[in-house]
Design a protein around this motif. Structure first.
Motif, PDB file in Angstrom:
ATOM      1  N   PHE A  55       6.101  -3.189  -7.062  1.00 57.37           N
ATOM      2  CA  PHE A  55       6.495  -4.420  -7.703  1.00 57.37           C
ATOM      3  C   PHE A  55       4.958  -5.012  -8.345  1.00 57.37           C
ATOM      4  O   PHE A  55       4.957  -5.669  -9.335  1.00 57.37           O
ATOM      5  CB  PHE A  55       6.877  -5.501  -6.887  1.00 57.37           C
ATOM      6  N   CYS A  56       3.865  -4.566  -7.681  1.00 53.11           N
ATOM      7  CA  CYS A  56       2.652  -4.705  -8.289  1.00 53.11           C
ATOM      8  C   CYS A  56       1.466  -3.716  -7.774  1.00 53.11           C
ATOM      9  O   CYS A  56       1.322  -3.621  -6.522  1.00 53.11           O
ATOM     10  CB  CYS A  56       2.088  -6.078  -7.717  1.00 53.11           C
ATOM     11  N   PRO A  57       1.440  -2.963  -8.674  1.00 48.07           N
ATOM     12  CA  PRO A  57       0.186  -1.873  -8.222  1.00 48.07           C
ATOM     13  C   PRO A  57      -1.141  -2.153  -7.768  1.00 48.07           C
ATOM     14  O   PRO A  57      -1.894  -1.314  -7.097  1.00 48.07           O
ATOM     15  CB  PRO A  57       0.105  -0.840  -9.272  1.00 48.07           C
ATOM     16  N   LEU A  58      -1.482  -3.500  -8.068  1.00 45.78           N
ATOM     17  CA  LEU A  58      -2.810  -3.955  -7.756  1.00 45.78           C
ATOM     18  C   LEU A  58      -2.476  -5.064  -6.574  1.00 45.78           C
ATOM     19  O   LEU A  58      -1.950  -4.768  -5.473  1.00 45.78           O
ATOM     20  CB  LEU A  58      -3.493  -4.767  -8.888  1.00 45.78           C
ATOM     21  N   GLY A  59      -3.238  -6.251  -7.091  1.00 49.99           N
ATOM     22  CA  GLY A  59      -2.962  -7.433  -5.891  1.00 49.99           C
ATOM     23  C   GLY A  59      -4.043  -7.322  -4.714  1.00 49.99           C
ATOM     24  O   GLY A  59      -4.666  -6.280  -4.258  1.00 49.99           O
ATOM     25  N   GLN A  60      -3.800  -8.402  -3.827  1.00 48.35           N
ATOM     26  CA  GLN A  60      -4.891  -8.574  -2.573  1.00 48.35           C
ATOM     27  C   GLN A  60      -4.077  -9.272  -1.579  1.00 48.35           C
ATOM     28  O   GLN A  60      -3.358 -10.198  -2.023  1.00 48.35           O
ATOM     29  CB  GLN A  60      -6.342  -9.216  -2.928  1.00 48.35           C
ATOM     30  N   HIS A  61      -4.332  -9.179  -0.320  1.00 48.06           N
ATOM     31  CA  HIS A  61      -3.716  -9.988   0.644  1.00 48.06           C
ATOM     32  C   HIS A  61      -4.544 -11.081   0.714  1.00 48.06           C
ATOM     33  O   HIS A  61      -5.434 -11.118   1.847  1.00 48.06           O
ATOM     34  CB  HIS A  61      -3.423  -9.082   1.966  1.00 48.06           C
ATOM     35  N   ASN A  62      -4.668 -11.955  -0.248  1.00 54.59           N
ATOM     36  CA  ASN A  62      -5.989 -13.043  -0.181  1.00 54.59           C
ATOM     37  C   ASN A  62      -5.416 -14.395  -0.808  1.00 54.59           C
ATOM     38  O   ASN A  62      -5.384 -14.205  -2.053  1.00 54.59           O
ATOM     39  CB  ASN A  62      -7.178 -12.585  -0.773  1.00 54.59           C
ATOM     40  N   PRO A  63      -4.769 -15.269  -0.272  1.00 54.79           N
ATOM     41  CA  PRO A  63      -4.329 -16.653  -1.013  1.00 54.79           C
ATOM     42  C   PRO A  63      -5.417 -17.309  -1.804  1.00 54.79           C
ATOM     43  O   PRO A  63      -5.040 -17.587  -2.831  1.00 54.79           O
ATOM     44  CB  PRO A  63      -4.027 -17.450   0.219  1.00 54.79           C
ATOM     45  N   MET A  64      -6.637 -16.963  -1.668  1.00 57.40           N
ATOM     46  CA  MET A  64      -7.775 -17.670  -2.601  1.00 57.40           C
ATOM     47  C   MET A  64      -7.833 -16.810  -3.906  1.00 57.40           C
ATOM     48  O   MET A  64      -7.782 -17.407  -4.878  1.00 57.40           O
ATOM     49  CB  MET A  64      -9.286 -17.493  -1.992  1.00 57.40           C
ATOM     50  N   VAL A 111       1.437  -6.129  -2.865  1.00 53.52           N
ATOM     51  CA  VAL A 111       0.203  -5.568  -2.935  1.00 53.52           C
ATOM     52  C   VAL A 111       0.309  -4.107  -2.955  1.00 53.52           C
ATOM     53  O   VAL A 111       0.623  -3.513  -1.908  1.00 53.52           O
ATOM     54  CB  VAL A 111      -0.767  -6.025  -1.609  1.00 53.52           C
ATOM     55  N   GLY A 112      -0.225  -3.452  -3.852  1.00 50.46           N
ATOM     56  CA  GLY A 112      -0.059  -2.063  -4.022  1.00 50.46           C
ATOM     57  C   GLY A 112       1.116  -1.315  -3.867  1.00 50.46           C
ATOM     58  O   GLY A 112       1.421  -0.425  -3.146  1.00 50.46           O
ATOM     59  N   ASP A 113       2.301  -1.829  -4.432  1.00 50.30           N
ATOM     60  CA  ASP A 113       3.483  -1.522  -4.271  1.00 50.30           C
ATOM     61  C   ASP A 113       4.294  -1.201  -5.692  1.00 50.30           C
ATOM     62  O   ASP A 113       3.586  -1.376  -6.730  1.00 50.30           O
ATOM     63  CB  ASP A 113       4.559  -1.861  -3.263  1.00 50.30           C
ATOM     64  N   HIS A 132       0.902  -0.912  -0.009  1.00 52.48           N
ATOM     65  CA  HIS A 132      -0.030   0.058  -0.026  1.00 52.48           C
ATOM     66  C   HIS A 132       0.844   1.485   0.178  1.00 52.48           C
ATOM     67  O   HIS A 132       0.329   2.067   0.509  1.00 52.48           O
ATOM     68  CB  HIS A 132      -0.964   0.069   1.184  1.00 52.48           C
ATOM     69  N   SER A 133       2.064   1.296  -0.591  1.00 54.41           N
ATOM     70  CA  SER A 133       2.637   2.440  -0.844  1.00 54.41           C
ATOM     71  C   SER A 133       2.796   3.019  -2.306  1.00 54.41           C
ATOM     72  O   SER A 133       3.225   3.930  -2.648  1.00 54.41           O
ATOM     73  CB  SER A 133       4.244   2.006  -0.653  1.00 54.41           C
ATOM     74  N   ILE A 134       1.757   2.357  -3.140  1.00 55.84           N
ATOM     75  CA  ILE A 134       1.880   2.850  -4.594  1.00 55.84           C
ATOM     76  C   ILE A 134       1.399   4.334  -4.758  1.00 55.84           C
ATOM     77  O   ILE A 134       1.497   4.806  -5.576  1.00 55.84           O
ATOM     78  CB  ILE A 134       0.766   1.812  -5.381  1.00 55.84           C
ATOM     79  N   PHE A 135       0.602   4.728  -3.591  1.00 59.33           N
ATOM     80  CA  PHE A 135      -0.155   6.176  -3.853  1.00 59.33           C
ATOM     81  C   PHE A 135       1.048   7.127  -3.814  1.00 59.33           C
ATOM     82  O   PHE A 135       0.892   8.218  -4.267  1.00 59.33           O
ATOM     83  CB  PHE A 135      -0.940   6.400  -2.847  1.00 59.33           C
ATOM     84  N   ARG A 156       0.413   0.762   7.286  1.00 60.89           N
ATOM     85  CA  ARG A 156       0.411  -0.139   5.814  1.00 60.89           C
ATOM     86  C   ARG A 156       0.321  -1.281   6.444  1.00 60.89           C
ATOM     87  O   ARG A 156      -0.637  -2.156   5.853  1.00 60.89           O
ATOM     88  CB  ARG A 156       1.343   0.497   5.089  1.00 60.89           C
ATOM     89  N   ALA A 157       1.133  -1.746   7.446  1.00 64.23           N
ATOM     90  CA  ALA A 157       1.418  -3.254   7.581  1.00 64.23           C
ATOM     91  C   ALA A 157      -0.124  -3.700   8.302  1.00 64.23           C
ATOM     92  O   ALA A 157      -0.598  -4.693   8.195  1.00 64.23           O
ATOM     93  CB  ALA A 157       2.550  -3.342   8.484  1.00 64.23           C
TER      94      ALA A 157
END
Length: 405
Positions: free
Chosen positions: A318-327, A314-316, A72-75, A106-107
């Motif tokens: 390396f990946c501006p999208l993503g979710q903290h969700n293994p499913m 997630v949101g950084d 969540h640092s992409i902003f 963020r964490a």
């Protein structure tokens, strides 16, 4: 006597340690019935009249690889969208903003997202830095982990050059052991890999640490994952080893891949695919990419190598999208790696396999405590993996009733 039940549920057999003793009606891939809680706190099924739409019960998820220090640092970043090395540089620049308050905010958001997704265990990598002293992020996020209802562990993400220094490696391992963490490094073709691995396996053995490597995160011809396997076999390492990414395996010849997977199986290494970040960063060309940035999930599984998938960035940068969700990660892996139904066969990638890779006991529905069981309105595992219904704590779904006298 008051009983507690959840009426009409299905439980995938792959998520039951002893299906023959669990009860219920066999429906093929699942067992179905009313879920009863025993006096011991364990659960079992009893046959019942079925409703039109049963709910699904499974163990809590395990998030085996994420980055809470970066999330969540992409902003704060403009025009992010480069390759791996560019992302590393952009994220390095952002570390100037990593105060204790910034990291905690963020964490904490990331931990809450993983918990809401149904996780009971999580491993986050923490950039370590050039000195052997634990970085600020290590302290902040370990403290947050102690307050979380999830089983949260940090993995030190170090540099190979630094870990080739035995005194540095020992100092980091000692600090990691004090936090019940994992020892790791970023392996990407550096000349010091062999020396670093010797030091790390020795330190992990002495301090009783699991190992977790970022390895071969590229479609180039790299061979770090085989080097890790060789090092593990040479020293008869008995602890858990997780190798994230291993993207370069997709480019190996059939003969080379066969040789490497044999070593991975012998060494007991789990390969963790990270489709969100790897699909975003790898194979970039001027236009639509032609190659998939993903490891050989099907070939690895068929060869008996343990595999998992996880959320990664997630949101950084390396990946501006993503979710903290293994499913959600399993959903993307199924689409990109052609993981076909029945999806019951793939649930281990975000539950039992992921837990073992982190050095944790795997959770099964018939042996896990009630607090680590989840329920969903999903009518099938396809619905579940598609994300059409959330995973919720099973304890909230139990009904209490007084049987008639």
């Amino acid at each position: 006597m008051v009983a507690r039940i959840v009426c009409d549920v299905v439980v995938p057999k792959s998520m039951i340690a002893h299906p023959a003793r669990f009860g219920g009606t066999d429906t093929g891939a699942c067992l179905r019935g009313d879920l009863h809680i025993e006096s011991s706190g364990r659960v079992h099924l009893q046959n019942s009249a079925f409703s039109a739409t049963p709910r699904m019960v499974l163990p809590a998820l395990a998030e085996a690889h994420c980055h809470l220090d970066k999330c969540h640092s992409i902003f704060r970043m403009d025009n992010v969208g480069g390759d791996l090395l560019e992302a590393i540089e952009r994220q390095r620049q952002d570390k100037a903003n990593w105060t204790a308050d910034d990291l905690a905010a963020r964490a904490s958001r990331g931990l809450a997202e993983a918990q809401d997704a149904g996780c009971a265990a999580l491993r986050t990598h923490i950039d370590w830095g050039d000195t052997a002293e634990p970085p600020l992020a290590w302290t902040v996020i370990n403290d947050l982990g102690l307050q979380s209802p999830m089983d949260v562990h940090c993995a030190a993400l170090t540099g190979v050059t630094e870990m080739a220094d035995e005194s540095y490696c020992t100092a980091v391992a000692r600090a990691v052991a004090q936090s019940n963490g994992a020892l790791g490094a970023f392996i990407h073709g550096q000349p010091e890999i062999a020396k670093a691995l010797t030091n790390m396996f020795d330190a992990a053995t002495r301090f009783g640490l699991p190992l977790d490597f970022h390895v071969d995160e590229s479609l180039e011809d790299l061979n770090g994952v085989e080097t890790v396997a060789d090092a593990a076999i040479a020293c008869n390492f008995e602890g858990p080893i997780l190798c994230g990414h291993a993207v370069s395996l997709i480019r190996k010849t059939p003969a080379d891949l066969s040789r490497i997977v044999d070593k991975l199986q012998k060494a007991g290494i789990t390969i963790c695919a990270l489709p969100t970040t790897n699909l975003y960063l790898q194979g970039r060309i001027a236009g639509t990419p032609k190659d998939r940035g993903l490891t050989c999930l099907q070939e690895l599984r068929d060869a008996g190598v343990a595999i998992s998938v996880a959320s990664d960035n997630v949101g950084d940068a390396f990946c501006p999208l993503g979710q903290h969700n293994p499913m959600a990660a399993l959903n993307l892996a199924a689409l990109s790696a052609h993981l076909d139904p029945p999806f019951e066969d793939w649930l281990a990638l975000i539950t039992t396999n992921a837990s073992r890779a982190m050095g944790l006991d795997p959770l099964y529905v018939d042996s896990a405590p009630l607090s680590k069981l989840r329920i969903s309105d999903a009518e099938s595992t396809a619905d579940l993996v598609a994300g059409r219904a959330p995973l919720l704590p099973l304890a909230n779904a139990f009904l209490e009733f007084q049987p008639p006298k």
